[in-house]
Design a protein around this motif. Structure first.
Motif, PDB file in Angstrom:
ATOM      1  N   UNK A 314       0.806  -1.213   0.000  1.00 32.91           N
ATOM      2  CA  UNK A 314       0.000   0.000   0.000  1.00 32.91           C
ATOM      3  C   UNK A 314       0.837   1.260   0.000  1.00 32.91           C
ATOM      4  N   UNK A 315       1.931   1.243   0.734  1.00 33.66           N
ATOM      5  CA  UNK A 315       2.809   2.422   0.764  1.00 33.66           C
ATOM      6  C   UNK A 315       3.440   2.672  -0.598  1.00 33.66           C
ATOM      7  N   UNK A 316       3.834   1.601  -1.289  1.00 39.20           N
ATOM      8  CA  UNK A 316       4.386   1.760  -2.640  1.00 39.20           C
ATOM      9  C   UNK A 316       3.348   2.347  -3.573  1.00 39.20           C
ATOM     10  N   UNK A 317       2.147   1.806  -3.550  1.00 39.90           N
ATOM     11  CA  UNK A 317       1.086   2.281  -4.442  1.00 39.90           C
ATOM     12  C   UNK A 317       0.730   3.738  -4.168  1.00 39.90           C
ATOM     13  N   UNK A 318       0.682   4.119  -2.894  1.00 41.64           N
ATOM     14  CA  UNK A 318       0.372   5.505  -2.530  1.00 41.64           C
ATOM     15  C   UNK A 318       1.467   6.451  -2.989  1.00 41.64           C
ATOM     16  N   UNK A 319       2.715   6.036  -2.821  1.00 39.38           N
ATOM     17  CA  UNK A 319       3.839   6.878  -3.226  1.00 39.38           C
ATOM     18  C   UNK A 319       3.883   7.031  -4.748  1.00 39.38           C
ATOM     19  N   UNK A 320       3.604   5.960  -5.479  1.00 39.24           N
ATOM     20  CA  UNK A 320       3.555   6.053  -6.942  1.00 39.24           C
ATOM     21  C   UNK A 320       2.475   7.038  -7.371  1.00 39.24           C
ATOM     22  N   UNK A 321       1.299   6.929  -6.778  1.00 38.02           N
ATOM     23  CA  UNK A 321       0.198   7.838  -7.118  1.00 38.02           C
ATOM     24  C   UNK A 321       0.581   9.282  -6.847  1.00 38.02           C
ATOM     25  N   UNK A 322       1.279   9.526  -5.742  1.00 43.14           N
ATOM     26  CA  UNK A 322       1.707  10.883  -5.380  1.00 43.14           C
ATOM     27  C   UNK A 322       2.663  11.441  -6.437  1.00 43.14           C
ATOM     28  N   UNK A 323       3.624  10.634  -6.882  1.00 43.67           N
ATOM     29  CA  UNK A 323       4.586  11.104  -7.876  1.00 43.67           C
ATOM     30  C   UNK A 323       3.926  11.322  -9.234  1.00 43.67           C
ATOM     31  N   UNK A 324       3.027  10.439  -9.620  1.00 46.27           N
ATOM     32  CA  UNK A 324       2.383  10.575 -10.924  1.00 46.27           C
ATOM     33  C   UNK A 324       1.452  11.778 -10.987  1.00 46.27           C
ATOM     34  N   UNK A 325       0.939  12.202  -9.844  1.00 49.44           N
ATOM     35  CA  UNK A 325       0.023  13.347  -9.818  1.00 49.44           C
ATOM     36  C   UNK A 325       0.736  14.674 -10.056  1.00 49.44           C
ATOM     37  N   UNK A 326       2.057  14.697  -9.908  1.00 47.46           N
ATOM     38  CA  UNK A 326       2.834  15.932 -10.031  1.00 47.46           C
ATOM     39  C   UNK A 326       3.689  15.869 -11.292  1.00 47.46           C
ATOM     40  N   UNK A 327       3.493  16.774 -12.254  1.00 43.35           N
ATOM     41  CA  UNK A 327       4.299  16.744 -13.480  1.00 43.35           C
ATOM     42  C   UNK A 327       5.797  16.804 -13.220  1.00 43.35           C
ATOM     43  N   UNK A 328       6.201  17.388 -12.115  1.00 44.70           N
ATOM     44  CA  UNK A 328       7.627  17.517 -11.820  1.00 44.70           C
ATOM     45  C   UNK A 328       8.272  16.194 -11.436  1.00 44.70           C
ATOM     46  N   UNK A 329       7.463  15.221 -11.061  1.00 37.12           N
ATOM     47  CA  UNK A 329       8.024  13.935 -10.640  1.00 37.12           C
ATOM     48  C   UNK A 329       7.545  12.795 -11.542  1.00 37.12           C
TER      49      UNK A 329
END
Length: 356
Positions: A314-329
């Motif tokens: 779950x932590x991996x999936x949440x972190x991936x979603x966070x990065x994909x939501x930001x064009x800078x990451x």
């Protein structure tokens, strides 16, 4: 008493495989403190690297090591470019599925917040595909001049569907649906044409459905299912189907959700499991640090969840979603500026910040 270690065999594969495997193992190291058991990581060569050294793309010792492991993490392979099987060009993915009895291919397709996708409606579903049978059971025959059959220019494909394989995949699909909020299963078929084979498949799925009265069940023709995926993907939750239909529809669903590069995949069996990137080996960008590693990273998360490591997954999936939501990451294929390893490094940093 401490739990036994999880033995993980990592097979990089071809093309961008080594790069995305390196990125994914960085993520695994970052979540080690969350795991309930130690992970013993080993690696072996498959694909062109193994062919050059051992004369086969899948050496026997690698199969033996996979059988001795609990799990396999499999990078993409270039099986369409391999020489004939007689010259060592075995498809490692297909051969490992058979050797490890990985009968279920589980492919989630989910739209990501902040990322564009080809259709207006979001996608959130799972395709559960039978992994051994159908037209992929390698029971094909062909006719050339003077060979096998009296009429030249004829090719036959035999579709193998069995009760036991249909029951295993149906039970897996309903068990998955039981854990999801929508609690729906759609059996995808073409029984109006393939009356015997898909008729058997549907009979078995119906018998399993009767044991799950709390799950809504429907049957959808495969061509109609493809249309509904484009027009009204919210209709579907869990799709259960045979091998070839599942192969096609899972790619369609993942593309509608944003692309194969953003979708994980798990091959599961009674004693082993394999996380596998959904996409191909992309040899045109190999070695350039341009590959998006999200698919293999999410496949790792699915693999961890399979072994009851839900917290780390779950932590991996949440972190991936966070990065994909930001064009800078994001990586360059998504309009960002990050390379393969830089994306992994940002993901590791996010995991560490969330752990603090």
């Amino acid at each position: 008493m401490p739990m036994p270690s999880l033995k993980l065999l990592c097979l990089e594969g071809d093309g961008i495989g080594p790069e995305i495997m390196r990125a994914t193992l960085k993520v695994l190291e970052a979540v080690r403190p969350d795991l309930h058991r130690a992970v013993e990581i080993s690696q072996a060569d498959i694909g062109f690297a193994a062919l050059q050294r051992d004369g086969t793309t899948l050496p026997e010792d690698v199969i033996a090591r996979a059988k001795a492991s609990d799990a396999v993490l499999l990078g993409p392979v270039s099986h369409n470019e391999y020489p004939p099987v007689s010259a060592g060009g075995v498809n490692p993915s297909g051969a490992l599925r058979k050797a490890l009895d990985l009968y279920a291919n589980i492919r989630p397709a989910k739209s990501w917040a902040g990322l564009p996708h080809p259709i207006a409606k979001p996608v959130d579903l799972i395709v559960v595909r039978e992994n051994h049978e159908g037209f992929y059971a390698d029971r094909n025959m062909h006719q050339g001049p003077g060979e096998f059959m009296p009429v030249p220019g004829v090719a036959l494909a035999m579709r193998r569907i069995t009760h036991d394989a249909s029951q295993r995949i149906a039970e897996r699909a309903f068990a998955i649906a039981a854990e999801r909020p929508a609690k729906k299963v759609a059996a995808i078929h073409k029984a109006n044409v393939m009356r015997l084979s898909d008729g058997l498949f549907l009979d078995v799925v119906r018998s399993v459905a009767a044991s799950y009265p709390g799950i809504a069940y429907e049957e959808v023709l495969v061509d109609a299912a493809a249309a509904h995926l484009v027009r009204s993907p919210e209709r579907f939750d869990v799709l259960v189907t045979t091998n070839m239909f599942g192969d096609i529809l899972s790619d369609l669903a993942s593309e509608l959700a944003g692309g194969l590069g953003l979708a994980g995949s798990l091959n599961a069996g009674p004693n082993h499991a394999a996380g596998q990137a959904q996409h191909g080996s992309a040899p045109d960008i190999a070695g350039q640090d341009r590959a998006n590693p999200v698919s293999l990273i999410l496949s790792l998360a699915m693999l961890l969840r399979h072994f009851c490591e839900d917290g780390a997954a779950g932590r991996i999936e949440t972190a991936v979603a966070h990065l994909l939501a930001d064009p800078a990451t994001r990586t360059a294929d998504l309009g960002g500026a990050l390379g393969t390893q830089a994306f992994a490094d940002h993901l590791v940093s996010a995991l560490k910040r969330n752990a603090a």
